[in-house]
Every structure is written in C-alpha cells, then in structure tokens.
Design a protein around this motif. Structure first.
Motif, mmCIF file in Angstrom:
data_model
loop_
_atom_site.group_PDB
_atom_site.id
_atom_site.type_symbol
_atom_site.label_atom_id
_atom_site.label_comp_id
_atom_site.label_asym_id
_atom_site.label_seq_id
_atom_site.Cartn_x
_atom_site.Cartn_y
_atom_site.Cartn_z
ATOM 1 N N GLN A 190 -26.116 -21.211 55.469
ATOM 2 C CA GLN A 190 -26.045 -22.131 56.590
ATOM 3 C C GLN A 190 -24.920 -21.614 57.471
ATOM 4 O O GLN A 190 -23.804 -21.382 56.979
ATOM 5 C CB GLN A 190 -25.713 -23.540 56.113
ATOM 6 N N VAL A 236 -22.459 -22.380 60.445
ATOM 7 C CA VAL A 236 -21.902 -23.506 61.204
ATOM 8 C C VAL A 236 -21.017 -22.952 62.316
ATOM 9 O O VAL A 236 -20.215 -22.045 62.082
ATOM 10 C CB VAL A 236 -21.091 -24.450 60.279
ATOM 11 N N ARG A 250 -18.265 -24.260 65.244
ATOM 12 C CA ARG A 250 -17.449 -25.430 65.583
ATOM 13 C C ARG A 250 -16.659 -25.190 66.861
ATOM 14 O O ARG A 250 -16.082 -24.113 67.025
ATOM 15 C CB ARG A 250 -16.444 -25.705 64.466
ATOM 16 N N GLY A 303 -15.393 -33.467 60.545
ATOM 17 C CA GLY A 303 -16.038 -33.314 59.244
ATOM 18 C C GLY A 303 -15.222 -32.515 58.248
ATOM 19 O O GLY A 303 -14.014 -32.702 58.094
ATOM 20 N N SER A 304 -15.898 -31.586 57.568
ATOM 21 C CA SER A 304 -15.251 -30.878 56.454
ATOM 22 C C SER A 304 -14.103 -29.977 56.930
ATOM 23 O O SER A 304 -13.158 -29.738 56.189
ATOM 24 C CB SER A 304 -16.286 -30.053 55.676
ATOM 25 N N TYR A 354 -21.964 -21.074 54.785
ATOM 26 C CA TYR A 354 -22.083 -21.841 53.537
ATOM 27 C C TYR A 354 -23.303 -21.312 52.793
ATOM 28 O O TYR A 354 -24.324 -20.997 53.418
ATOM 29 C CB TYR A 354 -22.294 -23.341 53.827
ATOM 30 N N ASP A 411 -19.974 -29.527 66.843
ATOM 31 C CA ASP A 411 -20.329 -28.442 65.919
ATOM 32 C C ASP A 411 -21.833 -28.514 65.645
ATOM 33 O O ASP A 411 -22.500 -29.477 66.038
ATOM 34 C CB ASP A 411 -19.512 -28.504 64.605
ATOM 35 N N PHE A 412 -22.356 -27.512 65.017
ATOM 36 C CA PHE A 412 -23.772 -27.535 64.620
ATOM 37 C C PHE A 412 -23.992 -26.525 63.509
ATOM 38 O O PHE A 412 -23.154 -25.649 63.255
ATOM 39 C CB PHE A 412 -24.715 -27.238 65.803
ATOM 40 N N ARG A 413 -25.134 -26.689 62.841
ATOM 41 C CA ARG A 413 -25.510 -25.770 61.760
ATOM 42 C C ARG A 413 -26.872 -25.159 62.049
ATOM 43 O O ARG A 413 -27.785 -25.875 62.502
ATOM 44 C CB ARG A 413 -25.585 -26.551 60.450
ATOM 45 N N ASP A 470 -29.726 -34.250 63.686
ATOM 46 C CA ASP A 470 -29.485 -34.141 62.241
ATOM 47 C C ASP A 470 -28.601 -32.943 61.919
ATOM 48 O O ASP A 470 -27.987 -32.886 60.847
ATOM 49 C CB ASP A 470 -30.813 -33.960 61.481
ATOM 50 N N THR A 471 -28.589 -31.953 62.800
ATOM 51 C CA THR A 471 -27.891 -30.694 62.492
ATOM 52 C C THR A 471 -26.751 -30.384 63.474
ATOM 53 O O THR A 471 -26.125 -29.335 63.361
ATOM 54 C CB THR A 471 -28.877 -29.506 62.510
ATOM 55 N N CYS A 472 -26.525 -31.281 64.424
ATOM 56 C CA CYS A 472 -25.432 -31.087 65.393
ATOM 57 C C CYS A 472 -24.510 -32.303 65.356
ATOM 58 O O CYS A 472 -24.970 -33.410 65.095
ATOM 59 C CB CYS A 472 -25.963 -31.029 66.826
ATOM 60 N N ARG A 473 -23.220 -32.110 65.658
ATOM 61 C CA ARG A 473 -22.359 -33.261 65.967
ATOM 62 C C ARG A 473 -22.298 -33.383 67.478
ATOM 63 O O ARG A 473 -21.889 -32.433 68.158
ATOM 64 C CB ARG A 473 -20.939 -33.092 65.420
ATOM 65 N N ARG A 475 -24.313 -41.128 58.127
ATOM 66 C CA ARG A 475 -23.376 -40.778 57.052
ATOM 67 C C ARG A 475 -22.244 -41.792 56.948
ATOM 68 O O ARG A 475 -21.769 -42.092 55.868
ATOM 69 C CB ARG A 475 -22.758 -39.409 57.319
HETATM 70 N N1 UDP Z 1 -24.601 -29.823 58.617
HETATM 71 C C1 UDP Z 1 -25.960 -29.859 58.396
HETATM 72 N N2 UDP Z 1 -26.420 -29.817 57.100
HETATM 73 C C2 UDP Z 1 -25.596 -29.747 56.031
HETATM 74 C C3 UDP Z 1 -24.209 -29.717 56.257
HETATM 75 C C4 UDP Z 1 -23.743 -29.761 57.553
HETATM 76 O O1 UDP Z 1 -26.743 -29.893 59.335
HETATM 77 O O2 UDP Z 1 -26.083 -29.692 54.879
HETATM 78 C C5 UDP Z 1 -24.079 -29.854 59.987
HETATM 79 C C6 UDP Z 1 -23.387 -31.161 60.309
HETATM 80 O O3 UDP Z 1 -24.294 -32.068 60.899
HETATM 81 C C7 UDP Z 1 -22.353 -30.723 61.304
HETATM 82 C C8 UDP Z 1 -22.007 -29.294 60.903
HETATM 83 O O4 UDP Z 1 -23.096 -28.844 60.109
HETATM 84 O O5 UDP Z 1 -22.881 -30.715 62.616
HETATM 85 C C9 UDP Z 1 -20.715 -29.146 60.132
HETATM 86 O O6 UDP Z 1 -20.721 -30.024 59.030
HETATM 87 P P1 UDP Z 1 -19.450 -30.147 58.072
HETATM 88 O O7 UDP Z 1 -19.203 -28.850 57.417
HETATM 89 O O8 UDP Z 1 -18.316 -30.736 58.854
HETATM 90 O O9 UDP Z 1 -19.925 -31.078 56.902
HETATM 91 P P2 UDP Z 1 -20.042 -32.662 56.804
HETATM 92 O O10 UDP Z 1 -18.802 -33.264 57.349
HETATM 93 O O11 UDP Z 1 -21.275 -32.959 57.602
HETATM 94 O O12 UDP Z 1 -20.228 -32.859 55.329
#
Ligand code: UDP
Length: 252
Positions: A91, A93, A95, A100-101, A122, A176-178, A201-204, A220
């Motif tokens: 994955q 990402v 930012r 988030g993480s 990831y 951010d986005f994935r 679902d995949t972007c903030r 979430r």
């Molecule tokens: N994200 C995703 N699928 C995942 C994990 C993250 O689409 O399994 C996206 C999430 O929506 C965000 C970005 O990746 O836009 C970064 O996510 P982060 O690592 O901060 O993890 P989170 O806080 O979502 O657990």
C-alpha cells in the motif's frame, strides 16, 4: 439474463469477479465498510455507488494525463470493468498534512502541514496488520524491484499533484491517500499500473475552510453523517447531479 460469475476476491469494500474476456475483471463496490484490524463494521447505503463514480472520475482523468491504470469503463451503478493486473503487495501512502498513524508515530498534531509530501510503504497483509516497511525490505523480499519502486514513487507524486489540485479547486484539502499498483505483463516485460480505487474510503479529505472531515474517518471515529459526507465530495466534484434519484433520495 443473469449468469453465474466466478468470484475471484472479496475485500472490505469490493468484490472482484471474473471478467467477460481474458485479462479483465469486474470490480463491484459494496456498501459494507470496516476498519482494517478492527471488528467495527457497517453497511452504508449508497456508498458503493458513490465510490464507483468517484473512482471512475479520477481514474479516467488520471489516464488522460498519462497515469495509466486498470480502469476500462464503468458498467453500471456498482460495477466497473478493469484490467487484471498482478497486484504488488504494497500500500503506497502519500501525505501532505499530518494525520492518523503518522501523527501517532511521531507525536505530530493532526492538521500540521508537512515540510514536503511524504511517501510511505505498507505491506498488504491484514493478518500482520499491514506493517510499515522500508525500501530495503521491499527489494530484499522481492515484493517489488528497484525500478518498480521508482515507478511507484513517481506515479504516487503525480497522482498526489493531480488529486490535490482537483480537490483544492472544490474547497477540499487532500490530507493523505493510499493507492495500490499492479503489473501488466506483455510477453516477458511488465509495466506498473495504478489499481484499486480512489475514493473517500482511501483518502483523507477535509473541508478547506472548516476542516470538517469528509472521508472514512467519519466512520472510524464515529462522527456520523458518513454517507452524507461522501455524497458532498461527489457533489463538489460535479458527479452527484448525475446520480440517480433513488440514491439521492436514500441519502437524506
Ligand atoms: N488507508 C487505506 N487503507 C488502509 C489504511 C490506510 O485506505 O488499510 C488510507 C487512509 O484512509 C488514509 C491513509 O491511507 O487516507 C493513511 O492512513 P494512516 O496510515 O494514517 O492509517 P489510519 O490512521 O487510517 O489507520
């Protein structure tokens, strides 16, 4: 006439079915939502329809600026025809703003602008909780080659520029986005193509003025009005006005 289709894969938000011809698949967008590694689940009526349209919108436009991807065409409200790729198990990402993480890992306040865009990788393995990995891990374990890593990073930054600009123009900050990538094989050679989906679902996505969250964090973090926020993103992109009334009616 309905035909029995072979299910290839089922994930949190999508199902992949065998496509009508070799090398193609059908990607079905579900209303189901869940959070990786957490038991929380919900069915958000209309989500699949909205994500199908938002993803179509971005994949089509990215293709016109040379970011090749798996999207072929949308088939109906919930399905699109895609090219079958050999998925790279990572994955990616990107930012622009701490959240988030990243905020948790480094103690950065959510909303703090980053000095430059940051790319992270990831491993796509839910059983391991999708751990963050370095380029060393990726090449040592052969998840991707050095060339593929370079290609993914260059593509991820181009996608970031395009998405940031498009969302920025409608008053949305791309925090951010994935994304995920796959290989398209032609004889003995493969190219890296963008795969999966691009959606709330995949972007903030934050409203640029109020900072209100318009993405999956509403689910979430139990903020409510999840589907209304996804619909707002679609509306601002100019997609919502074409949505069937049955869905619009179901959203309010
Ligand atoms: N994200 C995703 N699928 C995942 C994990 C993250 O689409 O399994 C996206 C999430 O929506 C965000 C970005 O990746 O836009 C970064 O996510 P982060 O690592 O901060 O993890 P989170 O806080 O979502 O657990």
């Amino acid at each position: 006439m309905t035909t029995r289709r072979k299910k290839i894969y089922e994930g949190q938000g999508k199902i992949l079915y065998e496509g009508p011809e070799p090398g193609t698949l059908i990607q079905y967008f579900k209303d189901d939502t869940s959070d990786a590694g957490h038991p929380k689940k919900a069915v958000l009526e209309g989500k699949g329809v909205i994500n199908n349209r938002i993803s179509e919108y971005f994949m089509t436009r990215l293709n016109t600026i040379g970011v090749q991807n798996h999207f072929i065409r949308r088939l109906n409200l919930r399905e699109q025809l895609i090219r079958e790729l050999e998925i790279i198990p990572l994955q990616v990402v990107v930012r622009n703003v701490a959240a988030g993480s990243l905020s948790q890992r480094f103690g950065l306040p959510e909303g703090q602008a980053l000095p430059r865009s940051i790319i992270e990788f990831y491993l796509r393995d839910p059983n391991l909780g999708n751990p963050i990995v370095t380029e060393e891990h990726i090449t040592a374990f052969n998840w991707a080659s050095t060339q593929e890593l370079d290609d993914m990073m260059a593509l991820a930054l181009r996608i970031n520029d395009f998405l940031s600009g498009t969302f920025g123009a409608v008053g949305i900050t791309l925090v951010d986005f994935r994304v995920e990538f796959g290989r398209l094989w032609e004889n003995d050679f493969s190219r890296v193509l963008l795969a999966d989906e691009i959606s709330p679902d995949t972007c903030r996505l934050w409203d640029a003025h109020t900072q209100e969250k318009l993405d999956k964090d509403r689910f979430r973090r139990d903020l409510g009005e999840v589907i209304e926020s996804y619909a707002e993103v679609a509306r601002r992109l100019g997609i919502m006005k074409e949505m069937p009334t049955v869905i619009q009616g179901g959203l309010h």
